[in-house]
Design a protein around this motif. Sequence first.
Motif, PDB file in Angstrom:
ATOM      1  N   HIS B 570      31.424 -19.014 -13.805  1.00 55.68           N
ATOM      2  CA  HIS B 570      30.879 -19.362 -12.492  1.00 55.68           C
ATOM      3  C   HIS B 570      30.158 -18.216 -11.793  1.00 55.68           C
ATOM      4  O   HIS B 570      29.433 -18.455 -10.837  1.00 55.68           O
ATOM      5  CB  HIS B 570      31.996 -19.923 -11.593  1.00 55.68           C
ATOM      6  N   VAL B 571      30.387 -16.994 -12.224  1.00 63.89           N
ATOM      7  CA  VAL B 571      29.735 -15.865 -11.555  1.00 63.89           C
ATOM      8  C   VAL B 571      28.901 -15.039 -12.541  1.00 63.89           C
ATOM      9  O   VAL B 571      27.709 -14.798 -12.310  1.00 63.89           O
ATOM     10  CB  VAL B 571      30.765 -14.957 -10.828  1.00 63.89           C
ATOM     11  N   ALA B 572      29.498 -14.641 -13.651  1.00 66.09           N
ATOM     12  CA  ALA B 572      28.772 -13.792 -14.610  1.00 66.09           C
ATOM     13  C   ALA B 572      27.530 -14.503 -15.145  1.00 66.09           C
ATOM     14  O   ALA B 572      26.541 -13.858 -15.511  1.00 66.09           O
ATOM     15  CB  ALA B 572      29.694 -13.385 -15.763  1.00 66.09           C
ATOM     16  N   THR B 573      27.575 -15.835 -15.166  1.00 65.93           N
ATOM     17  CA  THR B 573      26.410 -16.634 -15.576  1.00 65.93           C
ATOM     18  C   THR B 573      25.169 -16.380 -14.721  1.00 65.93           C
ATOM     19  O   THR B 573      24.054 -16.660 -15.161  1.00 65.93           O
ATOM     20  CB  THR B 573      26.753 -18.135 -15.473  1.00 65.93           C
ATOM     21  N   GLN B 574      25.377 -15.879 -13.497  1.00 62.47           N
ATOM     22  CA  GLN B 574      24.227 -15.686 -12.605  1.00 62.47           C
ATOM     23  C   GLN B 574      23.423 -14.431 -12.962  1.00 62.47           C
ATOM     24  O   GLN B 574      22.346 -14.200 -12.399  1.00 62.47           O
ATOM     25  CB  GLN B 574      24.682 -15.609 -11.140  1.00 62.47           C
ATOM     26  N   ALA B 575      23.938 -13.622 -13.885  1.00 61.79           N
ATOM     27  CA  ALA B 575      23.288 -12.341 -14.178  1.00 61.79           C
ATOM     28  C   ALA B 575      21.864 -12.525 -14.696  1.00 61.79           C
ATOM     29  O   ALA B 575      20.944 -11.797 -14.306  1.00 61.79           O
ATOM     30  CB  ALA B 575      24.132 -11.545 -15.192  1.00 61.79           C
TER      31      ALA B 575
END
Lengths: 592, 592
Positions: B570-575
């Motif tokens: 949910h967060v690291a995917t935004q990199a």
Amino acid sequence: MSQYVAPTQTMRFIIEDLVGLENIAGLPGFEEATPDLAAAILDEAAKFAQEVIAPLNRVGDVQGCSVEDGVVRTPDGWREAYRAFCEGGWSTIGAPAEFGGQNMPKLLATAVTEMVQSSNLAFSLLPVLTDGASAALLTAASAELKQKYLPKMISGEWSGTMNLTEPQAGSDIAAIRTRAEPADDGSYRVVGQKIFITYGEHELAENIIHLVLARLPDAPAGVKGISLFVVPKFLVNDDGSLGERNDVRCVSLEHKLGIHGSPTCVMAFGDQGGATGYLVGLPNRGLEYMFIMMNEARFGVGMQGIAIAERAFQQAQAYANERVQGRDAVTGADNVPISAHPDVRRMLLLMQTRTQAARMLAYWVAGQFDVAHAHPDALRRERARQVVDLLIPIVKGWSTEVGNDSTHLGVQIHGGMGFIEETGAAQHLRDARILTIYEGTTGIQANDLLMRKLMRDGGERLMLLLAGMHDDVESLKAIDDKAIAAFVPRLAACISVFENAAWKLIDRARSDVGAGLWVAVPFLTLAGVACGAWMWGKAALAAHRKLGEGEGDAAFHRAQISQAAFYMAHVATQAEGLAATVVEGLTAATEL
Amino acid sequence: MSQYVAPTQTMRFIIEDLVGLENIAGLPGFEEATPDLAAAILDEAAKFAQEVIAPLNRVGDVQGCSVEDGVVRTPDGWREAYRAFCEGGWSTIGAPAEFGGQNMPKLLATAVTEMVQSSNLAFSLLPVLTDGASAALLTAASAELKQKYLPKMISGEWSGTMNLTEPQAGSDIAAIRTRAEPADDGSYRVVGQKIFITYGEHELAENIIHLVLARLPDAPAGVKGISLFVVPKFLVNDDGSLGERNDVRCVSLEHKLGIHGSPTCVMAFGDQGGATGYLVGLPNRGLEYMFIMMNEARFGVGMQGIAIAERAFQQAQAYANERVQGRDAVTGADNVPISAHPDVRRMLLLMQTRTQAARMLAYWVAGQFDVAHAHPDALRRERARQVVDLLIPIVKGWSTEVGNDSTHLGVQIHGGMGFIEETGAAQHLRDARILTIYEGTTGIQANDLLMRKLMRDGGERLMLLLAGMHDDVESLKAIDDKAIAAFVPRLAACISVFENAAWKLIDRARSDVGAGLWVAVPFLTLAGVACGAWMWGKAALAAHRKLGEGEGDAAFHRAQISQAAFYMAHVATQAEGLAATVVEGLTAATEL
């Protein structure tokens, strides 16, 4: 605080060149909506919003509302402004001619509403709620009820409310307990308490027409046992004059984070034995009627997100151009306005391009509303309705998130001054915070998007939308323009990523609803980002056409193309990460 | 409002198992910081924060502060709580023994500070600012000044302030105009006005030690002509007793969006001819001293972001477990707590895993502070200092954005109740809003990260950081655990995307500073997301180790691994999207 200036040039560009006012004005009943009349209406509305309503925005925030013995006092100037609003005919623009309206297209009425909302969000809720209540009556009420209530609601002499929420029934309307007992004369006695009722009580209008959800005796449990009632503050005699005071009153007002100028009431119905109410439509069909109206209401709240984002942008831009601070990192010049600093420019462009993306989408949907309402071809009407249904949760869910993000950035651009209430930037942040919550939270919009709009028809609506997106990408590819060609790959990738994620999500949610709902909000955000990219593609197409025709303001049209490029690099780029969350989040759900 | 409960289990996991208290306690001077003592300190601090400070949080918000004739009144209970804070020795934990401190590692002091900040952000600013002022004196003041002021500042009997900002000099300290004229006795007469001075005046402490930036006569223009002065509210006699009132007073208080319990003062120095001040260190070196202290102060504000995020999370979690609403979409069960709804769980986990990511990073940096301060090997000290320097703008910039996002989500989880002030969720949102602004906006952190921390040493610090990241990824790859193996590719991709974007940005910014600054904030966000992913990798390593050893709370350790997986999805995917903005945004900059 900055002055609000209605962005009429951008609005007209979207209405005329992007959505195509001409086509809408060609529909039966909209013949009067010529470009000249539209321009005149927008100019007059801008003047009214800027000069009469905007100056009351801070007054409303500072004074707020108060209640004593059931009488609600609104802020100074509110009464005069509302009278001017009604006398100017601003409440009647989009309403049907049959009940005294001007029957203008929703495309045009939407721009006027945006101006009122940008000027003063708390004030704008009064006419917006009246519109919503009128829409419910138009949809479902008997001819008699319509004739009795609609003309005065449309003129603004009477206002309207929507009474859904109860302490135990917020997002879950099935839990409603308010009762309605039939009386001998065909009316009903309504008893119950409603909370969060916006403009539930005030003295700006002569009468207040409450639409109330309640249960009949022996109604089935859950959502299929809820009926809709009209409960006027003052009973209305057969000749249309006001009769006695009904048994409904405001018990207290909420102390809220924002929109202080609008009273949020706890309403007691039937403390003295029962409020007199009249059934709207058929028994136990209340929720269905509310849902029809809710489409309008959700669209309206989406517009509020756009309106507050615009206001916050204007305030931040004015401050950034005025405030001198620091050295230009490139030229080395001292004491430059902070709008010269790259990161401040980036924040301003992020506010501007996301706000316009959301606005273009909403206006485009408004145009589809008009087609769904007035097109002579039934198939065209049906297709437009499908697209509207699909896009409403995105307009509501995404535009209100954009509104919140923009007001946050607006404060940021002000630095320390943004944290000081007198500056005015903080009010926008506070006012915006309700928008992702009322008329259905973002989570509920995402649920609606996935479960009702994508799953139920096996993706038929989605294919309709994608076809339109792909058509526009093809048109853009065919254009020989370096600036446009530079961003088309990113736009195409964004739409394709959205498409793939959508099919994967639909497929997975068929076998595992919980997993689908787990990533519904990231998917809604992805849909918003992709629709915004699509709309910027449309804007570039329209701007390129105008430049080719040598028509209008060339600098404005070139800026549209540059801003489209900015949106692609700074917003459309986020699509892949969101899609990865939609797909990888599906897996992670099972393990937590 | 929910009760605050200090997350001591998580804190101890991070301190002991992730950062490694044992290694820190092995450094010269920290021998007393045994796990037992650390646990005892954390438990006592939790009790104090929960029982004494937390209950005053809402009181502070509602009452705020007022000023009359230069006397500032703080909220009810503030005085008693501050006295208890000092008497409990809570101000002395991390301070040097030489001046009465307990000389505990920063790693431990940071956790204690977080508790105070979570309990009551407005209250916590008083000791935090005193700490900052003490740090400046420790760094730069003469032995005489240190001896005169530090013991009472460290005990909390006297408080400290930092006086930087003037109306025309906010982010741009070069524009400071306050003057300091030498007097015959070796002191100075300070004249000028300062704004936004937190706890600039109050009666909680016996004396207030103002640190003031001012210009000496004939000082060079710009930042190289600024000196640092001590200006006490009451002059201090040679025997340490208080002398006469100095010529400094609070002119007015700001009316702020949040942290109402802390007085934000406009301070007038020298209205009656000149405030008596004492030069700290050398003339014209004030900014340099402030910068040393600023590292500490920025770290502290980053911690405030984490602390308010934790508080908002606890409030939202308590509400979501209590509030019954709607039907479980999977099981069909009626009237479930809203924490059963997938999107509410998603929001709670987003709050929880980002807050912990930011906390792990900050605590890890605190450990590096300790190494930089106390390691016997000069090379190890230097390396730790480099990593601290690199990470401070990320801790400040990213943790405060996490704090803002979390308080936003906290309101969202409450639905309509979140918008009602009495609920308490809105206060966290309002309080958090200053954190991305003071001690340098996010834009200024991003500028610092790019220009000073990445460009100046040709990426040396960055390579040090990346080496640590790659080591941990290799360790994770070597582990035979299905749950960990499932997320390691996403972690590795996230770090690699961060690395590539960093080198591209450095390369481009070398030839085009403006382009680099244009995407500095998206890059800082990317760095935060990647560091957070790295830290969750460390957490998974530590949890896996504990599980293998059969030690401690196995359910807690398994949850750590699940939460790491959630963060990756949910967060690291935004990199990737952020990296695309960094790279594509560079191009778009040249065209706008």
